[in-house]
Design a protein around this motif. Structure first.
Motif, PDB file in Angstrom:
ATOM      1  N   MET A  24       0.828  -1.205   0.000  1.00 19.16           N
ATOM      2  CA  MET A  24       0.000   0.000   0.000  1.00 19.16           C
ATOM      3  C   MET A  24       0.861   1.253   0.000  1.00 19.16           C
ATOM      4  O   MET A  24       1.898   1.301   0.627  1.00 19.16           O
ATOM      5  N   ASP A  25       0.365   2.275  -0.682  1.00 17.12           N
ATOM      6  CA  ASP A  25       0.993   3.586  -0.611  1.00 17.12           C
ATOM      7  C   ASP A  25       0.028   4.573   0.035  1.00 17.12           C
ATOM      8  O   ASP A  25       0.283   5.091   1.110  1.00 17.12           O
ATOM      9  N   VAL A  26      -1.075   4.836  -0.622  1.00 19.05           N
ATOM     10  CA  VAL A  26      -2.065   5.773  -0.115  1.00 19.05           C
ATOM     11  C   VAL A  26      -2.830   5.151   1.049  1.00 19.05           C
ATOM     12  O   VAL A  26      -3.159   5.823   2.021  1.00 19.05           O
ATOM     13  N   GLY A  27      -3.080   3.878   0.960  1.00 20.65           N
ATOM     14  CA  GLY A  27      -3.852   3.200   1.999  1.00 20.65           C
ATOM     15  C   GLY A  27      -3.207   3.274   3.367  1.00 20.65           C
ATOM     16  O   GLY A  27      -3.892   3.356   4.382  1.00 20.65           O
ATOM     17  N   ARG A  28      -1.907   3.264   3.417  1.00 21.44           N
ATOM     18  CA  ARG A  28      -1.195   3.345   4.691  1.00 21.44           C
ATOM     19  C   ARG A  28      -1.477   4.674   5.383  1.00 21.44           C
ATOM     20  O   ARG A  28      -1.740   4.727   6.581  1.00 21.44           O
ATOM     21  N   VAL A  29      -1.483   5.750   4.609  1.00 22.30           N
ATOM     22  CA  VAL A  29      -1.795   7.072   5.157  1.00 22.30           C
ATOM     23  C   VAL A  29      -3.248   7.117   5.616  1.00 22.30           C
ATOM     24  O   VAL A  29      -3.565   7.660   6.675  1.00 22.30           O
ATOM     25  N   LEU A  30      -4.143   6.519   4.855  1.00 24.94           N
ATOM     26  CA  LEU A  30      -5.550   6.500   5.237  1.00 24.94           C
ATOM     27  C   LEU A  30      -5.764   5.706   6.526  1.00 24.94           C
ATOM     28  O   LEU A  30      -6.581   6.094   7.369  1.00 24.94           O
ATOM     29  N   TRP A  31      -5.052   4.605   6.698  1.00 19.41           N
ATOM     30  CA  TRP A  31      -5.163   3.836   7.943  1.00 19.41           C
ATOM     31  C   TRP A  31      -4.658   4.648   9.128  1.00 19.41           C
ATOM     32  O   TRP A  31      -5.212   4.586  10.223  1.00 19.41           O
ATOM     33  N   LEU A  35      -6.944   5.563  12.371  1.00 22.54           N
ATOM     34  CA  LEU A  35      -6.521   5.233  13.733  1.00 22.54           C
ATOM     35  C   LEU A  35      -6.415   6.480  14.613  1.00 22.54           C
ATOM     36  O   LEU A  35      -6.781   6.438  15.793  1.00 22.54           O
ATOM     37  N   VAL A  36      -5.951   7.585  14.050  1.00 22.28           N
ATOM     38  CA  VAL A  36      -5.885   8.830  14.817  1.00 22.28           C
ATOM     39  C   VAL A  36      -7.283   9.307  15.177  1.00 22.28           C
ATOM     40  O   VAL A  36      -7.546   9.723  16.310  1.00 22.28           O
ATOM     41  N   LYS A  37      -8.217   9.229  14.229  1.00 21.75           N
ATOM     42  CA  LYS A  37      -9.594   9.638  14.510  1.00 21.75           C
ATOM     43  C   LYS A  37     -10.219   8.749  15.576  1.00 21.75           C
ATOM     44  O   LYS A  37     -10.933   9.236  16.462  1.00 21.75           O
ATOM     45  N   LEU A  38      -9.998   7.449  15.516  1.00 18.61           N
ATOM     46  CA  LEU A  38     -10.518   6.549  16.546  1.00 18.61           C
ATOM     47  C   LEU A  38      -9.938   6.882  17.911  1.00 18.61           C
ATOM     48  O   LEU A  38     -10.646   6.861  18.923  1.00 18.61           O
ATOM     49  N   PHE A  39      -8.659   7.181  17.954  1.00 19.71           N
ATOM     50  CA  PHE A  39      -8.033   7.558  19.213  1.00 19.71           C
ATOM     51  C   PHE A  39      -8.692   8.810  19.779  1.00 19.71           C
ATOM     52  O   PHE A  39      -9.016   8.878  20.964  1.00 19.71           O
ATOM     53  N   ILE A  40      -8.898   9.798  18.921  1.00 18.94           N
ATOM     54  CA  ILE A  40      -9.528  11.042  19.381  1.00 18.94           C
ATOM     55  C   ILE A  40     -10.944  10.779  19.876  1.00 18.94           C
ATOM     56  O   ILE A  40     -11.341  11.252  20.939  1.00 18.94           O
TER      57      ILE A  40
END
Length: 91
Positions: A24-31, A35-40
């Motif tokens: 993955m290239d773009v998918g890694r950034v999306l993950w 994960l940051v949004k879930l943490f927030i």
């Protein structure tokens, strides 16, 4: 029959996803964004919007008694409104 060994299903599924995430290239950034949004949402906002009601109302060591009392108290319906006609079984 060949000497081909069949991998178990769990291992094949794991290999499939591992290889997919590695390429993955773009998918890694999306993950990372997900994960940051879930943490927030789950960690940060919990402190602001979800107070510890059990700690406030029950006190130290009385949590079980408080929960038991809240679960077993009798339901007391509110009084009917003034303009509401009484319920009858006539239909």
């Amino acid at each position: 029959m060949g000497a081909v060994k069949r991998k178990c299903l769990v291992r094949r599924v794991y290999d499939f996803y591992r290889d997919g995430f590695r390429s993955m290239d773009v998918g890694r950034v999306l993950w990372v964004v997900v994960l940051v949004k879930l943490f927030i949402i789950l960690v940060i906002l919990k402190f602001f919007f979800f107070p510890d009601v059990l700690k406030e109302k029950a006190g130290q060591g009385n949590e079980a008694d408080y929960v038991s009392a809240q679960l077993t108290h009798e339901f007391q319906p509110s009084a009917p409104a003034e303009n509401t006609p009484p319920l009858t079984d006539k239909d």
